[in-house]
Design a protein around this motif. Structure first.
Motif, mmCIF file in Angstrom:
data_model
loop_
_atom_site.group_PDB
_atom_site.id
_atom_site.type_symbol
_atom_site.label_atom_id
_atom_site.label_comp_id
_atom_site.label_asym_id
_atom_site.label_seq_id
_atom_site.Cartn_x
_atom_site.Cartn_y
_atom_site.Cartn_z
ATOM 1 N N ILE A 563 35.525 -54.483 -33.953
ATOM 2 C CA ILE A 563 35.147 -55.898 -34.032
ATOM 3 C C ILE A 563 36.031 -56.775 -33.154
ATOM 4 O O ILE A 563 36.032 -57.987 -33.304
ATOM 5 C CB ILE A 563 35.187 -56.425 -35.490
ATOM 6 N N THR A 564 36.799 -56.151 -32.230
ATOM 7 C CA THR A 564 37.584 -57.011 -31.334
ATOM 8 C C THR A 564 36.621 -57.752 -30.420
ATOM 9 O O THR A 564 35.560 -57.235 -30.067
ATOM 10 C CB THR A 564 38.533 -56.202 -30.421
ATOM 11 N N SER A 565 37.009 -58.941 -30.048
ATOM 12 C CA SER A 565 36.168 -59.753 -29.178
ATOM 13 C C SER A 565 35.984 -59.039 -27.839
ATOM 14 O O SER A 565 36.892 -58.373 -27.345
ATOM 15 C CB SER A 565 36.844 -61.100 -28.965
ATOM 16 N N ARG A 566 34.771 -59.155 -27.244
ATOM 17 C CA ARG A 566 34.522 -58.476 -25.955
ATOM 18 C C ARG A 566 34.827 -59.380 -24.770
ATOM 19 O O ARG A 566 34.625 -59.000 -23.633
ATOM 20 C CB ARG A 566 33.056 -58.027 -25.861
ATOM 21 N N LYS A 574 43.662 -58.294 -28.315
ATOM 22 C CA LYS A 574 43.107 -57.738 -29.560
ATOM 23 C C LYS A 574 42.717 -58.820 -30.576
ATOM 24 O O LYS A 574 43.017 -58.706 -31.768
ATOM 25 C CB LYS A 574 44.115 -56.770 -30.213
ATOM 26 N N ILE A 575 42.105 -59.890 -30.091
ATOM 27 C CA ILE A 575 41.649 -60.953 -30.998
ATOM 28 C C ILE A 575 40.308 -60.525 -31.613
ATOM 29 O O ILE A 575 39.431 -60.041 -30.905
ATOM 30 C CB ILE A 575 41.439 -62.276 -30.216
ATOM 31 N N VAL A 576 40.155 -60.738 -32.939
ATOM 32 C CA VAL A 576 38.904 -60.349 -33.601
ATOM 33 C C VAL A 576 37.791 -61.325 -33.223
ATOM 34 O O VAL A 576 38.006 -62.533 -33.159
ATOM 35 C CB VAL A 576 39.102 -60.350 -35.137
ATOM 36 N N GLY A 577 36.594 -60.778 -32.978
ATOM 37 C CA GLY A 577 35.466 -61.630 -32.589
ATOM 38 C C GLY A 577 34.986 -62.485 -33.752
ATOM 39 O O GLY A 577 35.351 -62.278 -34.900
ATOM 40 N N ASP A 578 34.130 -63.451 -33.439
ATOM 41 C CA ASP A 578 33.656 -64.356 -34.492
ATOM 42 C C ASP A 578 32.457 -63.766 -35.222
ATOM 43 O O ASP A 578 31.661 -63.020 -34.657
ATOM 44 C CB ASP A 578 33.283 -65.714 -33.892
ATOM 45 N N PHE A 579 32.324 -64.148 -36.493
ATOM 46 C CA PHE A 579 31.195 -63.695 -37.314
ATOM 47 C C PHE A 579 30.275 -64.876 -37.567
ATOM 48 O O PHE A 579 30.734 -65.975 -37.781
ATOM 49 C CB PHE A 579 31.713 -63.201 -38.677
ATOM 50 N N ARG A 580 28.973 -64.623 -37.550
ATOM 51 C CA ARG A 580 28.051 -65.718 -37.851
ATOM 52 C C ARG A 580 26.937 -65.200 -38.766
ATOM 53 O O ARG A 580 26.274 -64.229 -38.440
ATOM 54 C CB ARG A 580 27.469 -66.205 -36.529
ATOM 55 N N PHE A 581 26.767 -65.851 -39.915
ATOM 56 C CA PHE A 581 25.657 -65.503 -40.809
ATOM 57 C C PHE A 581 24.466 -66.372 -40.455
ATOM 58 O O PHE A 581 24.633 -67.567 -40.228
ATOM 59 C CB PHE A 581 26.029 -65.817 -42.276
ATOM 60 N N ILE A 582 23.272 -65.785 -40.450
ATOM 61 C CA ILE A 582 22.088 -66.623 -40.259
ATOM 62 C C ILE A 582 21.201 -66.495 -41.477
ATOM 63 O O ILE A 582 20.861 -65.390 -41.895
ATOM 64 C CB ILE A 582 21.321 -66.228 -38.983
#
Length: 647
Positions: A563-566, A574-582
């Protein structure tokens, strides 16, 4: 869970707790049963006394002991009781069982609105014996309001005091009763059911009124079953022996007092308080008031549990549920709390005194008991009990409860209409909420998910589409992992193409057990499309936010997902990417082809939906990560519109 199991073992603590939680309602009925049987105007006769006591003893034996304590307590769903737990145990058997379950649940809730005012009023009315000019109503309203205000802090503190107070209450009743029985042992012959039979057959008209009064002695039996989860079966069964003995001694004592007044009318006297010596009265009233508050508390707690289960079983709009203390099964539902409070005040203003409330009481419980009888019969059938036994059970309790019901129907005009009205309003909510779901599901179109694998893979890698989120999560109602709602695909590909590194599908399944918490993960496109199925019990809080995070952390730990940001600048660190619920919110589009009935149900449903918690709140999602998209419930195919080109 260890703590929860310990309560179910037979123990002194367990017995004391069960005294405090379970028997409030049944334990306070001696306050008003005899006043209800004899009524304001009828003359006290020895037939009425012996027959009345006999009716009470046999009702407690057949209805409470045999039906509830012996038979119904077997139907425990992993230690939980109550009409919805019972429904969860048998709902696989037949679709129509939802109806008795809903009716029973609504009648229980309606009863939760009448019990607090009637028990507290009858306790406080004892003060009039000492202070004739006292105003009862303001005191009752103050106590009720206080009771509902403290709910939000959890009832842990009060709970500890409940058992000992109720123990004092039952012991006091037994002593007061014995005091009188010794002076007139003759009363003991009322144990013979012949007197009950004689009373009920001598005058058919008054028999119905007498029965509706007698019935009040068993009103708490339903609450006793709902509280199974708090105390465990063995504790209930053992403590019931003591409780029943104390109750019967007190009723016998009241019988003796009445037989000293044959030929007069009650004239507002309360047989319960008449047993007390003058000097003891004020203490007696204090203890009675505490017992009444405890009885009301048990019902309020029961109503919270009931609504929480109804929400999980999709019979009630999503409402906010708080967990004020760490005690298992302790919950607080603010909306229901204030609804009950308002209802109780209406009852107090409408009926003013307990003798009038008795008319509205009882009716709703007979209905609940009948519904429980139906569900228990089906449960016994599922457990392969011999058919003739189930037949006997259904016949005996069908007859007893229908008789009580007809007795209580005589009270409709006197106040029974109030509970019927309440029950109908509650039923309309539950019924239309579950019907609307069925209507919505008719229009949900599912598509095969693997048709979309190539597009999704390409979209995830297409750098010309701006990235919408690193991790994109949709809640899906598809039960099979091979399918997905067409709306979700429409949202990802057409509405505004949403590119993400990983697409997640989350599905929640509510099981028939109370406390399941399990999940499974399917990698549909490795590293790009992942589906998580949660199996949660009907007593488990659905905090999808927290649960989802736990699962993702587990997958990352095992190296199953990255889940690291691409974004190159962030990957490096090694920053974790963002999560978004729809969340896809269904709206009724104008071009709908619903029948008139369905239109009305849906209109009612959307009103309820406005009042209830939104999906994202209901699933406990963090609002800063949620996008709500409105999608039409029904998209009418354009082929129904005929257009003619003229140039």
């Amino acid at each position: 869970m260890a703590h929860h199991k310990d309560l179910h073992k037979l123990s002194a603590a367990g017995l004391l707790i069960s005294l405090g939680i379970i028997y409030g309602d049944i334990g306070t009925s001696p306050l008003y049963v005899f006043s209800a049987i004899i009524g304001e105007r009828s003359v006290i006769t020895s037939e009425l006394i012996l027959g009345g006591v006999s009716c009470i003893i046999w009702t407690l034996t057949l209805q409470t002991t045999l039906k509830y304590v012996v038979i119904t307590l077997r139907a425990d769903n992993k230690g939980e009781g109550g009409i919805f737990s019972l429904f969860s145990l048998v709902r696989r058997k037949a679709r129509w069982l939802i109806i008795p379950a809903t009716i029973g649940g609504c009648a229980l809730l309606a009863d939760g609105i009448i019990t607090p005012p009637i028990t507290i009023s009858s306790a406080i009315e004892g003060l009039a014996l000492k202070y004739p000019n006292i105003q009862v109503m303001p005191i009752v309203i103050a106590i009720l309001t206080g009771l509902f205000v403290i709910q939000q802090f959890g009832t842990n503190l009060v709970g500890k005091a409940f058992g000992p107070i109720m123990f004092i209450w039952f012991t006091m009743m037994a002593v007061l009763g014995l005091n009188y029985i010794v002076t007139y042992p003759e009363i003991l012959k009322s144990v013979n059911p012949y007197y009950a039979y004689k009373l009920l057959t001598s005058d058919h008209y008054s028999a119905f009124f007498i029965l509706s009064g007698v019935f009040l002695c068993t009103t708490g039996a339903e609450a006793l079953y709902s509280d199974l989860g708090h105390c465990g079966r063995s504790n209930i069964r053992v403590s019931w022996i003591y409780v029943k003995t104390c109750l019967i001694l007190n009723y016998l004592g009241q019988g003796v007092w009445l037989s000293q007044h044959i030929g007069t009318t009650l004239h507002g006297a309360k047989p319960f308080y008449e047993l007390m010596p003058e000097w003891f009265l004020i203490y007696g009233i204090a203890i009675a008031t505490m017992a009444a508050i405890i009885a009301s508390q048990a019902l309020i707690t029961g109503s919270f549990t009931l609504i929480a289960e109804a929400v999980r079983l999709n019979l009630w709009p999503k409402v906010k549920i708080n967990y004020p203390t760490i005690t298992k099964g302790q919950l607080y539902v603010p909306s229901v709390n204030w609804l009950l409070w308002a209802g109780c005040l209406v009852v107090v203003f409408l009926f003013k005194e307990s003798i009038r409330m008795e008319a509205a009481y009882g009716l709703s419980i007979t209905v609940t008991m009948l519904m429980t009888t139906i569900l228990v019969a089906i449960y016994l059938k599922r457990r392969k009990f011999p058919t003739y036994l189930i037949g006997i059970f259904l016949t005996v309790y069908g007859v007893i409860e229908l008789t009580f019901l007809s007795g209580n129907l005589a009270k409709i005009l006197h106040g029974g209409w109030f509970t019927i009205l309440l029950g109908c309003i509650l039923f309309s909510v539950m019924w239309s909420w579950s019907e609307a779901r069925k209507i919505k599901n008719r229009f949900v179109k599912f598509v095969e998910i693997d048709d979309y694998f190539p597009i999704l893979s390409e979209l995830a890698d297409d750098n010309t589409v701006p990235k919408y989120a690193s991790q994109l999560i949709y809640l899906t109602s598809a039960n099979f992992n091979s399918e997905i709602e067409s709306k979700i695909m429409y949202s990802i590909l057409q509405k505004q193409p949403k590119r993400a590194d990983v697409y997640w599908l989350v599905h929640v399944d509510v099981t028939d057990e109370p406390y399941t918490t399990e999940y499974k993960v399917d990698f549909l496109i490795p590293g790009k499309l992942i589906r998580i199925d949660f199996k949660l019990g009907f007593r488990v809080e659905q905090r999808i936010n927290v649960l989802f995070r736990l699962v993702v952390e587990e997958l990352v730990r095992k190296g199953e997902v990255d889940i690291t940001s691409r974004y190159p600048s962030l990957t490096k660190h090694k920053i974790v990417g963002d999560f978004r619920f729809i969340i896809l919110e269904k709206v009724l589009s104008r071009s709908n082809n619903l029948s008139f009935r369905d239109k009305i149900i849906m209109a009612y449903y959307f009103v309820l939906k406005k009042l209830s918690l939104s999906e994202e709140r209901g699933f406990g999602l963090d609002l800063s990560f949620v996008t709500v998209e409105k999608v039409p419930l029904i998209i009418t195919p354009p082929d129904e519109i005929k257009l003619k080109r003229i140039g």
